[in-house]
Design a protein around this motif. Structure first.
Motif, PDB file in Angstrom:
ATOM      1  N   ARG A 145       0.827  -1.204   0.000  1.00  0.00           N
ATOM      2  CA  ARG A 145       0.000   0.000   0.000  1.00  0.00           C
ATOM      3  C   ARG A 145       0.857   1.249   0.000  1.00  0.00           C
ATOM      4  NH1 ARG A 145      -4.451   0.175   4.557  1.00  0.00           N
ATOM      5  NH2 ARG A 145      -4.746  -1.931   3.867  1.00  0.00           N
ATOM      6  N   ARG A 148       2.366   1.837  -3.402  1.00  0.00           N
ATOM      7  CA  ARG A 148       1.404   2.349  -4.383  1.00  0.00           C
ATOM      8  C   ARG A 148       1.070   3.806  -4.100  1.00  0.00           C
ATOM      9  NH1 ARG A 148      -3.093  -2.351  -4.838  1.00  0.00           N
ATOM     10  NH2 ARG A 148      -3.529  -1.782  -6.980  1.00  0.00           N
ATOM     11  N   GLN A 149       0.956   4.106  -2.806  1.00  0.00           N
ATOM     12  CA  GLN A 149       0.649   5.497  -2.467  1.00  0.00           C
ATOM     13  C   GLN A 149       1.786   6.408  -2.893  1.00  0.00           C
ATOM     14  OE1 GLN A 149      -0.658   5.891   1.549  1.00  0.00           O
ATOM     15  NE2 GLN A 149      -0.861   8.099   1.419  1.00  0.00           N
ATOM     16  N   ALA A 151       3.861   5.863  -5.329  1.00  0.00           N
ATOM     17  CA  ALA A 151       3.848   5.976  -6.789  1.00  0.00           C
ATOM     18  C   ALA A 151       2.789   6.972  -7.231  1.00  0.00           C
ATOM     19  CB  ALA A 151       3.578   4.609  -7.417  1.00  0.00           C
ATOM     20  N   ALA A 152       1.630   6.931  -6.564  1.00  0.00           N
ATOM     21  CA  ALA A 152       0.568   7.866  -6.934  1.00  0.00           C
ATOM     22  C   ALA A 152       0.991   9.303  -6.653  1.00  0.00           C
ATOM     23  CB  ALA A 152      -0.707   7.534  -6.148  1.00  0.00           C
ATOM     24  N   GLN A 153       1.624   9.506  -5.488  1.00  0.00           N
ATOM     25  CA  GLN A 153       2.064  10.865  -5.178  1.00  0.00           C
ATOM     26  C   GLN A 153       3.138  11.325  -6.149  1.00  0.00           C
ATOM     27  OE1 GLN A 153       2.819  10.270  -1.052  1.00  0.00           O
ATOM     28  NE2 GLN A 153       0.993  11.345  -0.441  1.00  0.00           N
ATOM     29  N   PHE A 155       3.286  10.464  -9.236  1.00  0.00           N
ATOM     30  CA  PHE A 155       2.596  10.808 -10.471  1.00  0.00           C
ATOM     31  C   PHE A 155       2.036  12.222 -10.414  1.00  0.00           C
ATOM     32  CE2 PHE A 155      -0.140  10.785 -14.011  1.00  0.00           C
ATOM     33  CZ  PHE A 155      -1.386  11.214 -13.588  1.00  0.00           C
ATOM     34  N   ILE A 156       1.385  12.526  -9.305  1.00  0.00           N
ATOM     35  CA  ILE A 156       0.809  13.864  -9.187  1.00  0.00           C
ATOM     36  C   ILE A 156       1.911  14.922  -9.206  1.00  0.00           C
ATOM     37  CG2 ILE A 156      -0.029  15.369  -7.346  1.00  0.00           C
ATOM     38  CD1 ILE A 156      -2.343  14.625  -8.457  1.00  0.00           C
ATOM     39  N   ASN A 158       4.808  14.752 -10.514  1.00  0.00           N
ATOM     40  CA  ASN A 158       5.383  14.840 -11.841  1.00  0.00           C
ATOM     41  C   ASN A 158       4.491  15.598 -12.815  1.00  0.00           C
ATOM     42  OD1 ASN A 158       7.810  14.105 -12.723  1.00  0.00           O
ATOM     43  ND2 ASN A 158       7.159  12.183 -13.651  1.00  0.00           N
ATOM     44  N   SER A 159       3.194  15.322 -12.724  1.00  0.00           N
ATOM     45  CA  SER A 159       2.332  15.976 -13.710  1.00  0.00           C
ATOM     46  C   SER A 159       2.129  17.443 -13.386  1.00  0.00           C
ATOM     47  CB  SER A 159       0.992  15.254 -13.791  1.00  0.00           C
ATOM     48  OG  SER A 159       0.514  14.982 -12.521  1.00  0.00           O
ATOM     49  N   LEU A 160       2.267  17.825 -12.098  1.00  0.00           N
ATOM     50  CA  LEU A 160       2.087  19.243 -11.777  1.00  0.00           C
ATOM     51  C   LEU A 160       3.397  20.004 -11.764  1.00  0.00           C
ATOM     52  CD1 LEU A 160      -0.534  19.150  -8.924  1.00  0.00           C
ATOM     53  CD2 LEU A 160      -0.856  19.899 -11.239  1.00  0.00           C
ATOM     54  N   TYR A 161       4.460  19.373 -11.245  1.00  0.00           N
ATOM     55  CA  TYR A 161       5.715  20.103 -11.093  1.00  0.00           C
ATOM     56  C   TYR A 161       6.865  19.482 -11.854  1.00  0.00           C
ATOM     57  CZ  TYR A 161       3.209  22.231  -7.252  1.00  0.00           C
ATOM     58  OH  TYR A 161       2.277  22.888  -6.510  1.00  0.00           O
ATOM     59  N   PRO A 163       8.982  17.729 -15.294  1.00  0.00           N
ATOM     60  CA  PRO A 163       9.494  18.326 -16.524  1.00  0.00           C
ATOM     61  C   PRO A 163       8.357  18.576 -17.501  1.00  0.00           C
ATOM     62  CG  PRO A 163      10.011  16.011 -16.448  1.00  0.00           C
ATOM     63  CD  PRO A 163       9.461  16.343 -15.111  1.00  0.00           C
TER      64      PRO A 163
ATOM     65  N   LEU B  79      -5.361   8.813  -1.298  1.00  0.00           N
ATOM     66  CA  LEU B  79      -4.360   7.978  -1.936  1.00  0.00           C
ATOM     67  C   LEU B  79      -3.984   6.773  -1.091  1.00  0.00           C
ATOM     68  CD1 LEU B  79      -1.971  10.616  -3.483  1.00  0.00           C
ATOM     69  CD2 LEU B  79      -3.821   9.375  -4.543  1.00  0.00           C
ATOM     70  N   PRO B 103      -4.736   3.367  -4.705  1.00  0.00           N
ATOM     71  CA  PRO B 103      -5.086   4.747  -4.369  1.00  0.00           C
ATOM     72  C   PRO B 103      -6.346   5.200  -5.097  1.00  0.00           C
ATOM     73  CG  PRO B 103      -2.748   4.600  -4.820  1.00  0.00           C
ATOM     74  CD  PRO B 103      -3.329   3.265  -5.140  1.00  0.00           C
ATOM     75  N   TRP B 105      -8.614   8.100  -6.660  1.00  0.00           N
ATOM     76  CA  TRP B 105      -8.377   9.429  -7.224  1.00  0.00           C
ATOM     77  C   TRP B 105      -9.630  10.287  -7.259  1.00  0.00           C
ATOM     78  CZ3 TRP B 105      -3.690  11.313  -8.058  1.00  0.00           C
ATOM     79  CH2 TRP B 105      -2.628  10.411  -8.187  1.00  0.00           C
ATOM     80  N   GLU B 121      -6.819   3.748  -8.877  1.00  0.00           N
ATOM     81  CA  GLU B 121      -5.545   3.795  -9.575  1.00  0.00           C
ATOM     82  C   GLU B 121      -5.449   2.730 -10.650  1.00  0.00           C
ATOM     83  OE1 GLU B 121      -2.770   5.570  -9.097  1.00  0.00           O
ATOM     84  OE2 GLU B 121      -1.094   4.336  -9.710  1.00  0.00           O
ATOM     85  N   ARG B 155      -5.511   5.331 -14.690  1.00  0.00           N
ATOM     86  CA  ARG B 155      -6.158   5.763 -13.469  1.00  0.00           C
ATOM     87  C   ARG B 155      -7.341   6.674 -13.775  1.00  0.00           C
ATOM     88  NH1 ARG B 155      -0.430   7.403 -13.234  1.00  0.00           N
ATOM     89  NH2 ARG B 155      -0.014   6.166 -11.384  1.00  0.00           N
ATOM     90  N   ARG B 202       3.577  15.408 -23.819  1.00  0.00           N
ATOM     91  CA  ARG B 202       3.047  15.163 -22.483  1.00  0.00           C
ATOM     92  C   ARG B 202       1.646  14.592 -22.579  1.00  0.00           C
ATOM     93  NH1 ARG B 202       5.165  17.206 -17.959  1.00  0.00           N
ATOM     94  NH2 ARG B 202       3.210  17.572 -16.912  1.00  0.00           N
ATOM     95  N   ILE B 205      -3.998  14.909 -19.221  1.00  0.00           N
ATOM     96  CA  ILE B 205      -4.699  14.388 -18.053  1.00  0.00           C
ATOM     97  C   ILE B 205      -6.040  15.103 -17.958  1.00  0.00           C
ATOM     98  CG2 ILE B 205      -4.576  14.126 -15.566  1.00  0.00           C
ATOM     99  CD1 ILE B 205      -1.567  14.422 -15.839  1.00  0.00           C
ATOM    100  N   TRP B 207      -8.515  16.396 -15.846  1.00  0.00           N
ATOM    101  CA  TRP B 207      -8.629  16.667 -14.430  1.00  0.00           C
ATOM    102  C   TRP B 207     -10.068  16.689 -13.947  1.00  0.00           C
ATOM    103  CZ3 TRP B 207      -4.515  15.993 -11.655  1.00  0.00           C
ATOM    104  CH2 TRP B 207      -3.260  16.370 -12.121  1.00  0.00           C
ATOM    105  N   ASP B 246      -2.581  23.908 -16.977  1.00  0.00           N
ATOM    106  CA  ASP B 246      -3.679  22.965 -16.747  1.00  0.00           C
ATOM    107  C   ASP B 246      -4.927  23.687 -16.274  1.00  0.00           C
ATOM    108  OD1 ASP B 246      -1.087  22.063 -16.303  1.00  0.00           O
ATOM    109  OD2 ASP B 246      -1.782  20.278 -15.278  1.00  0.00           O
ATOM    110  N   GLN B 248      -7.713  22.731 -13.811  1.00  0.00           N
ATOM    111  CA  GLN B 248      -7.687  21.638 -12.850  1.00  0.00           C
ATOM    112  C   GLN B 248      -8.999  21.307 -12.184  1.00  0.00           C
ATOM    113  OE1 GLN B 248      -4.509  22.943 -10.371  1.00  0.00           O
ATOM    114  NE2 GLN B 248      -3.022  21.823 -11.587  1.00  0.00           N
TER     115      GLN B 248
END
Lengths: 219, 694
Positions: A145, A148-149, A151-153, A155-156, A158-161, A163, B79, B103, B105, B121, B155, B202, B205, B207, B246, B248
């Protein structure tokens, strides 16, 4: 006039072999054939001939061995069979070894696990202690758990902050207004107070000690 | 008024957590807000936007979705893969159920309020039935397998029910699916363009999605687009590119004639359904208003019948009433921004000049600096001794600290989390301090909502979230449980506040809907009850000598109640008859602390986030025509004029934003400020804005 003796090294056997079958049966034969055919042609044969002559006197009185194709083939087949046998034996040996190792592991694992009775008790008990003040958790589940948590964090984040996002520092963001004023001002966080902390501390200590020394010498 | 030396404190490094989700409940006009540290706060929008309850956060709880279901039940999912239900009466978490999908979402309650849908997820959409005391897993919807040319089964980041409850729309990465609820199978799968008229590496997503009753699906995605899809045919109808970053969040009004979206640049856009020409019946969606009230990502928006609500990483909660929906154009139609907490996070030990700061996971103890210089009004005096950071006390465990307090003598520190109560004894030798924990605290003290020490530091008063009030006797290094007052009549409400009289005889507790109870501490029984008022109490204090209880409510009313006489004082009745000044009533931050001057019984000192006020009961009250905020008139004016314009409310706005203000002794005040720039400087990075000329 240079007399060209018949060169004994040119084996008539191979020629025979070629005439007889016209095909090369095995690698070994081919190798032999290649070797034999790889003899240099007697273009400039004057000098080597003399050497040969000397060497030939000693060894070359007999004709080379007659090697029929059939015998060579049989020999090759024997070789092959021997090789195959050894490979098969190796394989079976390895299999045996692996089987034995597996059994050994199973045995060890069984020895490690608690006897079945206790395990049964545990599995039934884990459902009944809902109202106690503690909670029994399977570590394996918790690890899964957590991973996975995480990995999920990731992902978030990465997608917000990560590259590809167009982010800037808070300092630059707040200083934009300062840059557009009629009288341009410095950035909001202009000073970096976090540089050279160690140096500043050392300087402070040195100053204190110097002052004390100065006071002493004055007296 | 007198002359005071003011300790201006700016070393309280308070940074609130960003807002992650909001959920608006129409029936009770309440807003549930969840933050990134796991705290869930409930704001009562009819009580002047006051934060009336909160559930403390937890380190492992990262909520990603919040929703109300029928019967005022609040659910959240995060999560850690669990769905949690909150008990709004008892102020604790009823239960946490694992959804077994990894997790979670997104979560959405069905329009009827009896079913709950979560998107996980692993790409599965799970349906839960809401039973009277729990939720029960019903079934899984079809999961989509990943194909070679396109990755389905990603997800599920957003969910939305069709108002009739027959279909749902699920937004994922690069695609949106429409499911039929009865069969659980996917009816349509719509692929979202990665970038508007271009190619981008990219992933796109999605949102947020919203399902309207005419079958239109509105989606917002990370490429900055708002797209309208037709769910019957599974095709794209219209696409708007509204931002370079984004988009959101999205929220649709109940009447489905307007919706609001929030972008990562901090802009909130309002879309409305307007007729194409003035007479035609054909309508189209038009982007009408942009609002820039945030500096960072707006991660969540909500649409109440009259206002747009937005919250994001910059920790502000913004209410923007829509002019066309507001009936009366008064102060209610103004923008409301909630930035500072509605309760006091600082406690003060007056004897030793110590301040205790409460953070989410630790406490800090500071000693104030001192100065020997003197000066005239307005001077800044140089410090002869700097403020000292004495103690940094970290809490054990992942839970947040609910409340904390330091005793007036400075020898005891107490704080409480959801599962434990901590009491420490402090020893001061010369300049050093040593800490010793009192072990084996009883279990009924945990989850305390408010902790208070008596003035002589011999008694500890704890208000627990079950409604009970405990009195503990402290002596030397040990404690003894004296008495527990059980909840009286009336429903237990949260946000219990305590006040104790300086002579130690009376204890006031607000916490039930029946009004403020006053207990006799020496005889351990209930003395009287202040009549109930329909707005929650924001601050309370008991005056020395006169034993008058001063109560401030969230609608900015201040009452004074005499405890020995068991009735409101004459001054309070006069104020209520005349009414407060309209500017006083229009302040939008609640009063969080009240204190008194030891030698001047006619003065009451109170403050909110943007002003502090000394009420002088001997002076006349202002009516609506007088100037409320009148700092000192120039000294060359005659005495007569000064006497005529002087009124009871002496307001000063020198120190703001104020988190705490108190009287240390007769000539000293302490004011803890928190400039907004210092908070913004510690926030995550915002989106870059390109301005011409920079």
């Amino acid at each position: 006039m240079v007399q060209l003796r018949p060169r004994a090294s040119r084996a008539p056997a191979s020629a025979e072999a070629m005439v007889d079958e016209g095909q090369l049966a095995s690698e070994e034969e081919e190798a032999e054939h290649g070797l034999l055919l790889g003899q240099p042609s007697s273009g400039a044969a004057a000098e080597p001939l003399e050497e040969d002559e000397e060497g030939d006197d000693e060894f070359d009185d007999e004709a080379p061995e007659e090697l029929t194709f059939a015998s060579a083939q049989a020999e090759a087949r024997e070789e092959e069979r021997r090789v195959r046998e050894t490979v098969r034996r190796d394989k079976t040996l390895l299999k045996e070894k692996r089987k034995r190792r597996e059994e050994l592991f199973i045995e060890q694992k069984k020895r490690k696990l608690l006897p079945d009775t206790i395990l049964e008790k545990l599995t039934t008990a884990s459902q009944t202690n809902q109202n106690k003040s503690y909670l029994a958790v399977r570590l394996k589940d918790q690890d899964l758990r957590d991973s996975r948590q995480q990995a999920a964090q990731a992902f978030i984040h990465n997608s917000l902050y990560g590259p590809g996002t167009n982010r800037t520092t808070v300092n630059k963001f707040l200083s934009l207004a300062n840059k557009r004023l009629p009288v341009k001002r410095a950035a909001v966080q202009f000073l970096n107070n976090a540089w050279g902390i160690q140096k500043k501390q050392n300087a402070k200590r040195f100053k204190r000690r110097w002052m004390v020394r100065k006071m002493k010498t004055k007296k | 008024m007198g002359e005071f030396k003011v300790h201006r404190v700016r070393f309280f490094n308070y940074v609130p957590s960003g807002i992650r989700c909001v959920a608006y409940n129409n029936q009770s006009n309440r807003l549930a807000v969840s933050r990134t540290d796991g705290t869930v706060e409930i704001y009562n929008l009819s009580a002047n936007y006051f934060q009336e309850k909160f559930f403390p956060g937890h380190e492992s709880r990262a909520t990603e979705a919040l929703c109300w279901a029928e019967g005022q039940r609040l659910f959240s999912a995060g999560l850690n893969g669990e769905i949690m239900e909150y008990d709004l009466q008892a102020l604790n978490i009823k239960y946490a159920m694992d959804a077994f999908g990894g997790p979670i979402w997104s979560m959405a309650a069905s329009p009827s309020g009896s079913q709950l849908l979560v998107g996980c997820e692993d790409g599965s959409v799970k349906l839960f039935q809401i039973t009277p005391d729990k939720i029960q897993f019903e079934r899984n919807f079809d999961r989509q397998k990943s194909k070679r040319h396109f990755s389905w089964g990603g997800r599920i980041l957003s969910l939305s029910w069709h108002p009739s409850g027959t279909h749902i729309a699920a937004g994922s990465i690069d695609y949106i699916s429409v499911f039929d609820v009865k069969s659980g199978s996917a009816v349509h799968k719509m692929i979202v363009d990665r970038q508007y008229m271009g190619v981008s590496k990219r992933k796109c997503i999605v949102w947020g999605v919203a399902f309207l009753s005419d079958g239109t699906i509105i989606s917002v995605d990370s490429a900055g687009k708002v797209q309208f899809w037709d769910s019957a045919t599974g095709t794209l109808v219209k696409s708007h590119l509204i931002a370079n970053a984004d988009v959101q969040s999205i929220a649709v009004a109940d009447q489905e004639d307007s919706f609001v979206v929030g972008t990562a640049e901090g802009t909130v856009f309002h879309f409305q359904l307007v007729p194409v020409t003035s007479n035609s019946s054909e309508k189209q969606w038009v982007r009408t208003k942009p609002f820039q009230h945030h500096t960072h990502d707006v991660r969540t928006v909500a649409h109440s019948p009259t206002a747009l609500i937005s919250g994001g990483t910059d920790t502000h909660l913004v209410f923007r009433p829509l002019m066309e929906k507001v009936e009366v154009k008064n102060y209610d139609a103004a923008l409301r921004k909630i930035t500072f907490p509605h309760r006091c996070l600082i406690s003060c030990s007056k004897k030793r000049q110590l301040l205790l700061f409460q953070f989410a996971h630790h406490l800090e103890l500071w000693r104030l600096g001192s100065t020997v210089a003197t000066g005239k009004n307005g001077d800044t005096l140089p410090l002869s001794k700097n403020a000292d950071h004495l103690l940094h006390l970290k809490t054990k465990g992942p839970e947040n600290i609910i409340c904390s307090c330091i005793s007036p003598c400075g020898s005891w520190i107490a704080y409480s989390t959801v599962s434990r109560f901590f009491l420490y004894r402090l020893n001061y030798e010369h300049d050093n301090i040593s800490l010793k924990r009192v072990s084996k605290m009883p279990a009924f003290l945990r989850s305390a909502l408010q902790i208070l020490f008596s003035e002589d530091s011999t008694k500890l008063f704890v208000a627990s979230n079950q409604g009970a009030l405990h009195i503990v006797q402290l002596s030397g290094g040990s404690f003894k449980h004296l008495h527990a007052f059980q909840p009286q009549s009336g429903t237990v409400e949260a946000m219990c506040l305590l006040a104790v009289s300086p002579d130690g005889n009376w204890l006031a507790a607000s916490g039930t809907s029946a009004g403020v109870h006053v207990y006799n501490v020496k005889q351990l029984k209930l003395h009287c009850t202040v009549p109930a008022y329909n707005f929650p109490v924001t601050a309370m204090a008991i005056a020395p000598n006169t034993n008058n209880l001063v109560i401030a409510h969230s609608d900015q009313q201040v009452f004074e109640y005499s405890i020995p006489d068991k009735q409101y004082t004459d001054w309070s009745r006069t104020v209520q008859k005349q009414g407060f000044h309209h500017l006083w009533l229009q302040r939008d931050t609640p009063i969080t602390h009240i204190s008194f001057h030891p030698k001047r019984p006619m003065h009451i000192l109170l403050h909110d986030a943007y002003m502090f006020c000394i009420i002088d009961k001997s002076l006349p009250l202002p009516n609506d025509k007088t100037l409320l905020y009148n700092p000192f008139p120039p000294t060359n004016e005659s005495d007569v004029i000064r006497r005529r314009t002087a009124h009871a409310f002496k307001i000063s706005k020198i120190y703001k934003p104020l988190l705490f203000m108190d009287l240390l002794d007769e000539r000293t005040l302490v004011a803890v400020e928190r400039p907004l720039d210092d908070i913004i400087a510690q926030l995550p990075p915002p989106i870059k804005k390109k301005k011409f000329g920079t």
